[in-house]
Design a protein around this motif. Structure first.
Motif, PDB file in Angstrom:
ATOM      1  N   ARG A 170      17.413  81.413  29.789  1.00 22.73           N
ATOM      2  CA  ARG A 170      16.455  80.456  30.370  1.00 22.73           C
ATOM      3  C   ARG A 170      15.081  80.572  29.737  1.00 22.73           C
ATOM      4  N   ARG A 171      14.689  81.751  29.374  1.00 19.29           N
ATOM      5  CA  ARG A 171      13.355  81.973  28.822  1.00 19.29           C
ATOM      6  C   ARG A 171      13.249  81.562  27.348  1.00 19.29           C
ATOM      7  N   VAL A 172      14.368  81.633  26.632  1.00 21.50           N
ATOM      8  CA  VAL A 172      14.297  81.489  25.177  1.00 21.50           C
ATOM      9  C   VAL A 172      15.106  80.309  24.632  1.00 21.50           C
ATOM     10  N   HIS A 173      16.359  80.185  25.010  1.00 17.59           N
ATOM     11  CA  HIS A 173      17.290  79.334  24.260  1.00 17.59           C
ATOM     12  C   HIS A 173      17.763  78.082  25.002  1.00 17.59           C
ATOM     13  N   ARG A 174      17.476  77.968  26.273  1.00 12.65           N
ATOM     14  CA  ARG A 174      17.977  76.851  27.082  1.00 12.65           C
ATOM     15  C   ARG A 174      17.602  75.493  26.480  1.00 12.65           C
ATOM     16  N   TRP A 175      16.398  75.361  25.997  1.00 13.41           N
ATOM     17  CA  TRP A 175      15.913  74.086  25.451  1.00 13.41           C
ATOM     18  C   TRP A 175      16.855  73.552  24.372  1.00 13.41           C
ATOM     19  N   HIS A 176      17.312  74.428  23.499  1.00 14.83           N
ATOM     20  CA  HIS A 176      18.193  74.008  22.409  1.00 14.83           C
ATOM     21  C   HIS A 176      19.517  73.456  22.956  1.00 14.83           C
ATOM     22  N   HIS A 177      19.993  73.999  24.057  1.00 17.41           N
ATOM     23  CA  HIS A 177      21.291  73.598  24.603  1.00 17.41           C
ATOM     24  C   HIS A 177      21.212  72.423  25.562  1.00 17.41           C
ATOM     25  N   LEU A 178      20.047  71.835  25.729  1.00 19.81           N
ATOM     26  CA  LEU A 178      19.963  70.622  26.538  1.00 19.81           C
ATOM     27  C   LEU A 178      20.710  69.479  25.864  1.00 19.81           C
ATOM     28  N   THR A 179      20.915  69.599  24.562  1.00 17.96           N
ATOM     29  CA  THR A 179      21.728  68.638  23.824  1.00 17.96           C
ATOM     30  C   THR A 179      23.162  69.152  23.830  1.00 17.96           C
ATOM     31  N   ILE A 180      24.024  68.526  24.618  1.00 18.14           N
ATOM     32  CA  ILE A 180      25.423  68.948  24.716  1.00 18.14           C
ATOM     33  C   ILE A 180      26.191  68.510  23.476  1.00 18.14           C
ATOM     34  N   THR A 181      25.982  67.273  23.055  1.00 16.46           N
ATOM     35  CA  THR A 181      26.586  66.772  21.831  1.00 16.46           C
ATOM     36  C   THR A 181      25.504  66.776  20.759  1.00 16.46           C
ATOM     37  N   PRO A 182      25.554  67.750  19.860  1.00 15.59           N
ATOM     38  CA  PRO A 182      24.477  67.873  18.877  1.00 15.59           C
ATOM     39  C   PRO A 182      24.353  66.665  17.953  1.00 15.59           C
ATOM     40  N   VAL A 183      23.134  66.390  17.566  1.00 10.94           N
ATOM     41  CA  VAL A 183      22.812  65.401  16.542  1.00 10.94           C
ATOM     42  C   VAL A 183      21.944  66.105  15.515  1.00 10.94           C
ATOM     43  N   VAL A 184      21.785  65.513  14.345  1.00 11.73           N
ATOM     44  CA  VAL A 184      21.077  66.211  13.267  1.00 11.73           C
ATOM     45  C   VAL A 184      19.686  66.682  13.693  1.00 11.73           C
ATOM     46  N   TRP A 185      19.007  65.931  14.524  1.00 15.92           N
ATOM     47  CA  TRP A 185      17.649  66.319  14.913  1.00 15.92           C
ATOM     48  C   TRP A 185      17.639  67.519  15.860  1.00 15.92           C
ATOM     49  N   SER A 186      18.764  67.764  16.556  1.00 18.34           N
ATOM     50  CA  SER A 186      18.789  68.897  17.483  1.00 18.34           C
ATOM     51  C   SER A 186      18.829  70.241  16.763  1.00 18.34           C
ATOM     52  N   ASN A 187      19.057  70.242  15.461  1.00 13.84           N
ATOM     53  CA  ASN A 187      18.981  71.489  14.705  1.00 13.84           C
ATOM     54  C   ASN A 187      17.609  72.139  14.874  1.00 13.84           C
ATOM     55  N   ASN A 188      16.574  71.333  14.926  1.00 16.97           N
ATOM     56  CA  ASN A 188      15.210  71.854  15.056  1.00 16.97           C
ATOM     57  C   ASN A 188      14.665  71.706  16.468  1.00 16.97           C
ATOM     58  N   SER A 189      15.549  71.530  17.431  1.00 14.67           N
ATOM     59  CA  SER A 189      15.141  71.418  18.821  1.00 14.67           C
ATOM     60  C   SER A 189      15.081  72.822  19.422  1.00 14.67           C
ATOM     61  N   ASP A 190      14.006  73.524  19.106  1.00 17.31           N
ATOM     62  CA  ASP A 190      13.835  74.908  19.543  1.00 17.31           C
ATOM     63  C   ASP A 190      12.427  75.101  20.064  1.00 17.31           C
ATOM     64  N   ARG A 191      12.278  76.111  20.854  1.00 14.52           N
ATOM     65  CA  ARG A 191      10.941  76.568  21.220  1.00 14.52           C
ATOM     66  C   ARG A 191      10.501  77.595  20.194  1.00 14.52           C
ATOM     67  N   LEU A 192       9.228  77.884  20.181  1.00 14.04           N
ATOM     68  CA  LEU A 192       8.703  78.863  19.229  1.00 14.04           C
ATOM     69  C   LEU A 192       9.370  80.223  19.404  1.00 14.04           C
ATOM     70  N   VAL A 193       9.526  80.677  20.632  1.00 13.74           N
ATOM     71  CA  VAL A 193      10.114  81.992  20.867  1.00 13.74           C
ATOM     72  C   VAL A 193      11.579  82.021  20.429  1.00 13.74           C
ATOM     73  N   ASP A 194      12.284  80.905  20.576  1.00  8.57           N
ATOM     74  CA  ASP A 194      13.661  80.789  20.094  1.00  8.57           C
ATOM     75  C   ASP A 194      13.694  80.974  18.575  1.00  8.57           C
ATOM     76  N   ASN A 195      12.799  80.298  17.891  1.00  8.24           N
ATOM     77  CA  ASN A 195      12.704  80.441  16.440  1.00  8.24           C
ATOM     78  C   ASN A 195      12.322  81.853  16.039  1.00  8.24           C
ATOM     79  N   LEU A 196      11.467  82.491  16.800  1.00  6.55           N
ATOM     80  CA  LEU A 196      11.079  83.869  16.471  1.00  6.55           C
ATOM     81  C   LEU A 196      12.287  84.798  16.518  1.00  6.55           C
ATOM     82  N   PHE A 197      13.198  84.559  17.439  1.00  4.70           N
ATOM     83  CA  PHE A 197      14.415  85.363  17.492  1.00  4.70           C
ATOM     84  C   PHE A 197      15.320  85.068  16.301  1.00  4.70           C
ATOM     85  N   LEU A 198      15.755  83.824  16.193  1.00  3.59           N
ATOM     86  CA  LEU A 198      16.801  83.478  15.236  1.00  3.59           C
ATOM     87  C   LEU A 198      16.321  83.395  13.794  1.00  3.59           C
ATOM     88  N   GLN A 199      15.070  83.053  13.603  1.00  5.90           N
ATOM     89  CA  GLN A 199      14.565  82.902  12.239  1.00  5.90           C
ATOM     90  C   GLN A 199      13.771  84.112  11.759  1.00  5.90           C
TER      91      GLN A 199
END
Length: 185
Positions: free
Chosen positions: A56-85
């Motif tokens: 909930r604190r980090v990654h939930r925003w990315h998963h609001l898209t159930i069926t991914p589209v190309v733009w959802s690749n960059n649908s992250d919060r800053l803290v999510d990116n800090l983890f994965l990138q």
């Protein structure tokens, strides 16, 4: 005199050629090492941010898209990116990689991330099971079922750790066949 200079020229050419060949081979090995290391990094941090504490604190925003589209690749919060990138910040400390090679790997990762969120199988025979390369189906299932398919480039960690969706290979084969039929039309 001529043969001596000609021999010297050939030796110089051979040394330069083998030096360039060595650089090429070392760079290719480093690219493979970087791909494997990044996939490991991504898999384990991705699993971490799917835990109850972080999701909930980090990654939930990315998963609001159930069926991914190309733009959802960059649908992250800053803290999510800090983890994965975060790999891109420390990779040069982990392996001897040239900045240009690391940049090329990052571009490759960005392109495959966009393709992985496209909803359409592009990989063809490259992704046909038992290939270790992940296809678009891999990430689609991750968004649909949430607790599976955490890797980014290869399916090894998911297969070894039991996090590959049980229907992954059969659904991937069906999607690849459908993709191939639509290209033939």
């Amino acid at each position: 005199m001529f043969f001596r200079q000609f021999g010297s020229l050939l030796a110089t050419i051979a040394v330069c050629y083998f030096a360039l060949l060595a650089c090429y081979l070392i760079t290719c090995v480093i690219v493979v090492a970087s791909l494997l290391l990044f996939d490991t990094w991504f898999y384990w941090l991705h699993r971490l941010i799917h835990t109850r504490f972080f999701y909930r604190r980090v990654h939930r925003w990315h998963h609001l898209t159930i069926t991914p589209v190309v733009w959802s690749n960059n649908s992250d919060r800053l803290v999510d990116n800090l983890f994965l990138q975060s790999y891109w910040l420390v990779a040069h400390l982990l392996i001897p990689i040239a900045p240009a090679v690391l940049f090329a790997h990052k571009i490759y990762d960005q392109i495959t991330g966009v393709i992985g969120h496209s909803g359409y199988e592009h990989g063809g025979r490259w992704c046909w099971p038992p290939s270790p390369l992940v296809g678009v189906t891999h990430h689609d299932q991750h968004h649909q079922f949430f607790r599976c398919n955490y890797a980014t480039h290869f399916s090894w960690w998911d297969r070894v750790m039991g996090t590959l969706h049980p229907d992954h290979d059969s659904v991937l084969k069906a999607n690849l066949s459908r993709s191939r039929r639509s290209q033939a039309l």
